[in-house]
Design a protein around this motif. Structure first.
Motif, PDB file in Angstrom:
ATOM      1  N   ARG A 147      -9.727  -3.212   1.953  1.00 54.91           N
ATOM      2  CA  ARG A 147     -10.853  -3.649   1.130  1.00 54.91           C
ATOM      3  C   ARG A 147     -10.371  -3.892  -0.298  1.00 54.91           C
ATOM      4  O   ARG A 147      -9.421  -3.271  -0.755  1.00 54.91           O
ATOM      5  CB  ARG A 147     -11.943  -2.585   1.132  1.00 54.91           C
ATOM      6  CG  ARG A 147     -12.546  -2.418   2.504  1.00 54.91           C
ATOM      7  CD  ARG A 147     -13.717  -1.493   2.444  1.00 54.91           C
ATOM      8  NE  ARG A 147     -14.309  -1.367   3.764  1.00 54.91           N
ATOM      9  CZ  ARG A 147     -14.993  -0.316   4.162  1.00 54.91           C
ATOM     10  NH1 ARG A 147     -15.190   0.700   3.354  1.00 54.91           N
ATOM     11  NH2 ARG A 147     -15.496  -0.278   5.373  1.00 54.91           N
ATOM     12  N   LYS A 148     -11.055  -4.758  -1.005  1.00 57.60           N
ATOM     13  CA  LYS A 148     -10.644  -5.102  -2.365  1.00 57.60           C
ATOM     14  C   LYS A 148     -10.748  -3.921  -3.325  1.00 57.60           C
ATOM     15  O   LYS A 148      -9.915  -3.753  -4.192  1.00 57.60           O
ATOM     16  CB  LYS A 148     -11.488  -6.258  -2.897  1.00 57.60           C
ATOM     17  CG  LYS A 148     -11.167  -7.581  -2.254  1.00 57.60           C
ATOM     18  CD  LYS A 148     -11.971  -8.684  -2.881  1.00 57.60           C
ATOM     19  CE  LYS A 148     -11.613 -10.017  -2.264  1.00 57.60           C
ATOM     20  NZ  LYS A 148     -12.362 -11.113  -2.864  1.00 57.60           N
ATOM     21  N   ARG A 149     -11.767  -3.099  -3.180  1.00 60.29           N
ATOM     22  CA  ARG A 149     -12.024  -2.055  -4.176  1.00 60.29           C
ATOM     23  C   ARG A 149     -11.630  -0.651  -3.724  1.00 60.29           C
ATOM     24  O   ARG A 149     -11.706   0.273  -4.511  1.00 60.29           O
ATOM     25  CB  ARG A 149     -13.495  -2.070  -4.569  1.00 60.29           C
ATOM     26  CG  ARG A 149     -13.857  -3.353  -5.253  1.00 60.29           C
ATOM     27  CD  ARG A 149     -15.254  -3.321  -5.742  1.00 60.29           C
ATOM     28  NE  ARG A 149     -15.546  -4.591  -6.386  1.00 60.29           N
ATOM     29  CZ  ARG A 149     -16.642  -4.844  -7.023  1.00 60.29           C
ATOM     30  NH1 ARG A 149     -17.588  -3.942  -7.099  1.00 60.29           N
ATOM     31  NH2 ARG A 149     -16.826  -6.016  -7.590  1.00 60.29           N
ATOM     32  N   ASP A 150     -11.234  -0.472  -2.483  1.00 57.07           N
ATOM     33  CA  ASP A 150     -10.868   0.844  -1.964  1.00 57.07           C
ATOM     34  C   ASP A 150      -9.400   0.876  -1.575  1.00 57.07           C
ATOM     35  O   ASP A 150      -8.777  -0.159  -1.396  1.00 57.07           O
ATOM     36  CB  ASP A 150     -11.700   1.189  -0.712  1.00 57.07           C
ATOM     37  CG  ASP A 150     -13.170   1.383  -1.027  1.00 57.07           C
ATOM     38  OD1 ASP A 150     -13.500   1.768  -2.146  1.00 57.07           O
ATOM     39  OD2 ASP A 150     -13.982   1.147  -0.118  1.00 57.07           O
ATOM     40  N   GLU A 151      -8.884   2.081  -1.427  1.00 61.06           N
ATOM     41  CA  GLU A 151      -7.532   2.233  -0.894  1.00 61.06           C
ATOM     42  C   GLU A 151      -7.535   1.822   0.569  1.00 61.06           C
ATOM     43  O   GLU A 151      -8.516   2.042   1.273  1.00 61.06           O
ATOM     44  CB  GLU A 151      -7.090   3.690  -0.989  1.00 61.06           C
ATOM     45  CG  GLU A 151      -6.948   4.195  -2.395  1.00 61.06           C
ATOM     46  CD  GLU A 151      -6.586   5.663  -2.415  1.00 61.06           C
ATOM     47  OE1 GLU A 151      -6.881   6.385  -1.435  1.00 61.06           O
ATOM     48  OE2 GLU A 151      -6.005   6.103  -3.410  1.00 61.06           O
ATOM     49  N   PRO A 152      -6.449   1.246   1.058  1.00 60.38           N
ATOM     50  CA  PRO A 152      -6.388   0.912   2.483  1.00 60.38           C
ATOM     51  C   PRO A 152      -6.369   2.180   3.333  1.00 60.38           C
ATOM     52  O   PRO A 152      -5.935   3.241   2.886  1.00 60.38           O
ATOM     53  CB  PRO A 152      -5.074   0.149   2.617  1.00 60.38           C
ATOM     54  CG  PRO A 152      -4.315   0.395   1.378  1.00 60.38           C
ATOM     55  CD  PRO A 152      -5.246   0.871   0.345  1.00 60.38           C
ATOM     56  N   PHE A 153      -6.879   2.062   4.549  1.00 64.02           N
ATOM     57  CA  PHE A 153      -6.868   3.191   5.477  1.00 64.02           C
ATOM     58  C   PHE A 153      -6.837   2.671   6.901  1.00 64.02           C
ATOM     59  O   PHE A 153      -7.109   1.505   7.160  1.00 64.02           O
ATOM     60  CB  PHE A 153      -8.061   4.128   5.259  1.00 64.02           C
ATOM     61  CG  PHE A 153      -9.413   3.475   5.415  1.00 64.02           C
ATOM     62  CD1 PHE A 153     -10.049   3.448   6.638  1.00 64.02           C
ATOM     63  CD2 PHE A 153     -10.042   2.885   4.338  1.00 64.02           C
ATOM     64  CE1 PHE A 153     -11.288   2.861   6.795  1.00 64.02           C
ATOM     65  CE2 PHE A 153     -11.291   2.296   4.473  1.00 64.02           C
ATOM     66  CZ  PHE A 153     -11.915   2.289   5.698  1.00 64.02           C
ATOM     67  N   VAL A 154      -6.484   3.549   7.804  1.00 57.62           N
ATOM     68  CA  VAL A 154      -6.503   3.248   9.226  1.00 57.62           C
ATOM     69  C   VAL A 154      -7.763   3.874   9.798  1.00 57.62           C
ATOM     70  O   VAL A 154      -8.062   5.047   9.533  1.00 57.62           O
ATOM     71  CB  VAL A 154      -5.245   3.812   9.927  1.00 57.62           C
ATOM     72  CG1 VAL A 154      -5.351   3.643  11.423  1.00 57.62           C
ATOM     73  CG2 VAL A 154      -3.995   3.140   9.391  1.00 57.62           C
TER      74      VAL A 154
END
Length: 66
Positions: free
Chosen positions: A10-17
């Motif tokens: 996502r543009k505004r959040d940290e990436p996650f699985v």
């Protein structure tokens, strides 16, 4: 049935699985973080919800994803 896994960028959040568990409708968000100079995986809330990047750590994360 094995859990399905998606990478969320996502543009505004940290990436996650995101792991969709086969045994429940609850999804598991897994993030990578650095703790004391070492990469670890974290999920959920609580001090016990993390695993280092080792075979034992991956097994712990796999059990949490079931």
């Amino acid at each position: 049935m094995a859990p399905s896994i998606s990478l969320v960028l996502r543009k505004r959040d940290e990436p996650f699985v995101l792991v969709s568990r086969a045994s429940t409708s609850e999804e598991l968000r897994v993030r990578a973080a650095v703790r004391e100079g070492q990469w670890v995986f974290t999920w959920g809330r609580g001090r016990e919800r993390w695993a280092d990047i080792s075979d034992a750590g991956f097994q712990r994360l796999w059990k949490a994803a079931q």
